[in-house]
Design a protein around this motif. Structure first.
Motif, short mmCIF file in Angstrom:
data_model
loop_
_atom_site.label_atom_id
_atom_site.label_comp_id
_atom_site.label_asym_id
_atom_site.label_seq_id
_atom_site.Cartn_x
_atom_site.Cartn_y
_atom_site.Cartn_z
N THR A 221 0.83 -1.20 0.00
CA THR A 221 0.00 0.00 0.00
C THR A 221 0.87 1.26 0.00
N ALA A 222 1.92 1.27 0.83
CA ALA A 222 2.80 2.44 0.91
C ALA A 222 3.56 2.64 -0.39
N ILE A 223 3.97 1.56 -1.03
CA ILE A 223 4.69 1.65 -2.31
C ILE A 223 3.77 2.23 -3.38
N ASN A 224 2.57 1.67 -3.49
CA ASN A 224 1.62 2.16 -4.50
C ASN A 224 1.22 3.61 -4.24
N ARG A 225 0.98 3.94 -2.99
CA ARG A 225 0.54 5.30 -2.67
C ARG A 225 1.64 6.32 -2.95
N THR A 226 2.89 5.94 -2.75
CA THR A 226 3.99 6.84 -3.09
C THR A 226 3.97 7.18 -4.58
N PHE A 227 3.77 6.17 -5.40
CA PHE A 227 3.72 6.41 -6.85
C PHE A 227 2.54 7.30 -7.22
N GLU A 228 1.41 7.09 -6.56
CA GLU A 228 0.22 7.90 -6.84
C GLU A 228 0.46 9.37 -6.47
N LEU A 229 1.07 9.60 -5.30
CA LEU A 229 1.35 10.98 -4.88
C LEU A 229 2.36 11.64 -5.82
N ARG A 230 3.33 10.88 -6.25
CA ARG A 230 4.31 11.40 -7.19
C ARG A 230 3.63 11.82 -8.49
N ALA A 231 2.70 10.99 -8.96
CA ALA A 231 1.99 11.29 -10.21
C ALA A 231 1.10 12.51 -10.10
N LEU A 232 0.67 12.86 -8.89
CA LEU A 232 -0.12 14.08 -8.69
C LEU A 232 0.74 15.34 -8.76
N MET A 233 2.04 15.19 -8.50
CA MET A 233 2.95 16.34 -8.51
C MET A 233 3.57 16.57 -9.87
N VAL A 234 3.98 15.49 -10.52
CA VAL A 234 4.72 15.61 -11.78
C VAL A 234 4.13 14.64 -12.79
N GLU A 235 4.33 14.93 -14.05
CA GLU A 235 3.91 14.01 -15.11
C GLU A 235 4.88 12.84 -15.17
N ILE A 236 4.36 11.64 -15.01
CA ILE A 236 5.20 10.45 -15.09
C ILE A 236 5.60 10.23 -16.54
N ASP A 237 6.90 10.09 -16.79
CA ASP A 237 7.34 9.93 -18.16
C ASP A 237 6.85 8.61 -18.75
N ARG A 238 6.83 8.56 -20.05
CA ARG A 238 6.26 7.41 -20.76
C ARG A 238 6.94 6.09 -20.39
N THR A 239 8.27 6.11 -20.25
CA THR A 239 9.00 4.88 -19.95
C THR A 239 8.68 4.37 -18.56
N THR A 240 8.69 5.27 -17.58
CA THR A 240 8.39 4.85 -16.21
C THR A 240 6.96 4.34 -16.11
N ARG A 241 6.04 4.99 -16.80
CA ARG A 241 4.65 4.54 -16.80
C ARG A 241 4.53 3.15 -17.39
N ALA A 242 5.23 2.91 -18.49
CA ALA A 242 5.18 1.60 -19.13
C ALA A 242 5.78 0.53 -18.22
N LEU A 243 6.88 0.84 -17.57
CA LEU A 243 7.50 -0.10 -16.64
C LEU A 243 6.56 -0.44 -15.48
N ALA A 244 5.92 0.58 -14.93
CA ALA A 244 4.99 0.36 -13.83
C ALA A 244 3.79 -0.46 -14.28
N ASP A 245 3.29 -0.21 -15.47
CA ASP A 245 2.13 -0.93 -15.97
C ASP A 245 2.42 -2.42 -16.15
N VAL A 246 3.62 -2.75 -16.64
CA VAL A 246 3.99 -4.16 -16.80
C VAL A 246 3.96 -4.86 -15.45
#
Length: 291
Positions: A221-246
């Protein structure tokens, strides 16, 4: 010879530069090795201009903090993929500072070593960065770090943590790009950024408590929530988004491992790691189980 490992942030990043908290761990499968060979005069030997700049700045910082370097040839090699957010440059700097200390029996305090390494890149080379990379690398163990004031504590889990990192070298982007943008917004008083940094610190503390309880669900939960908060501050680049989606499609909790094209993930069981690794291989990404 002295060694410094790569690192992956699990939760709380990138609040370290803003008085927050971060949980991170060293990646012992990837690292930098520095050495100082005997010579009457001091020189730096490097195979490219970027490495030469890092090592030269490290030597200058060492002299400023510790004292003159009498002689030697400083060199370093690394297995850390460059510019993917796994702290490859700071691994080189920390290993270099350790190698220089070995020539005159200087003993680094971990916080002093981390601050010296940060000064090398931020102050001498103009690279925007925070302390957490260098502090976990100086500590050499999984840690929870607080940054107002600076402190750290080693973390031990009663169970194995089925963790992995994945990255793409083809679309790597230096973390300096993201950090400069965040710094400008924070310094300008952006309330959203400031509030998010507080939230990120809370996720780091939650992750640390979950690790020490052996609570994989709480850590996820803490790992996922960190990523969500990060995405609210900055645009997640295409590569990082693709890596996370996999990773997510394969059943993992995901976060950015740093800033530049790498991710860290947690799965429910060790047996699950092979399935996730196959998914990354099929997608053309690099994958590493964290031992």
């Amino acid at each position: 010879m002295t060694t410094c490992f790569a690192r992956a942030a699990l939760a709380g990043n990138p609040s370290d530069g803003y008085g927050g908290a971060v949980v991170a761990l060293p990646l012992r499968e990837l690292g930098a090795v520095a050495s100082v060979e005997e010579s009457d005069t001091f020189t730096v030997r490097a195979h490219d201009r970027s490495l030469h700049r890092l090592l030269t700045a490290a030597a200058e910082e060492y002299e400023a903090r510790v004292g003159p370097i009498d002689g030697g040839v400083l060199s370093a090699i690394t297995t850390v993929p460059r510019s993917v957010g796994l702290a490859g440059s700071s691994a080189l700097v920390v290993s270099a500072l350790r190698a220089l200390a070995s020539t005159n029996a200087h003993r680094w305090d971990p916080i002093d070593l981390a601050e010296a390494a940060l000064a090398v890149e931020r102050d001498r080379l103009g690279i925007e960065a925070g302390l957490q990379d260098r502090l976990v690398q100086a500590a050499g163990a999984p840690v929870v770090m607080e940054f107002d004031p600076v402190s750290f504590r080693a973390l031990r889990s009663p169970i194995d943590l089925p963790l992995f990192v994945a990255w793409s070298t083809s679309d790597a982007e230096p973390s300096n790009t993201l950090h400069r943008s965040l710094r400008r917004r924070f310094d300008a008083g952006d309330e959203h950024v400031r509030t998010s940094m507080v939230g990120l610190a809370g996720q780091a503390r939650a992750a640390a408590a979950a690790i020490e309880r052996g609570d994989l669900r709480g850590l996820a939960t803490a790992i996922n929530r960190t990523f969500e908060l990060r995405a609210l501050m900055v645009e997640i680049d295409r590569t990082t988004r693709a890596l996370a989606d996999v990773g997510r499609r394969a059943g993992a909790a995901m976060n950015s491992a740093g800033s530049g094209g790498s991710v860290v993930g947690l799965v429910p069981t060790v047996d699950h790691l092979a399935r996730v690794g196959d998914a990354y291989e099929s997608a053309g990404f690099d994958f590493l189980e964290v031992g």
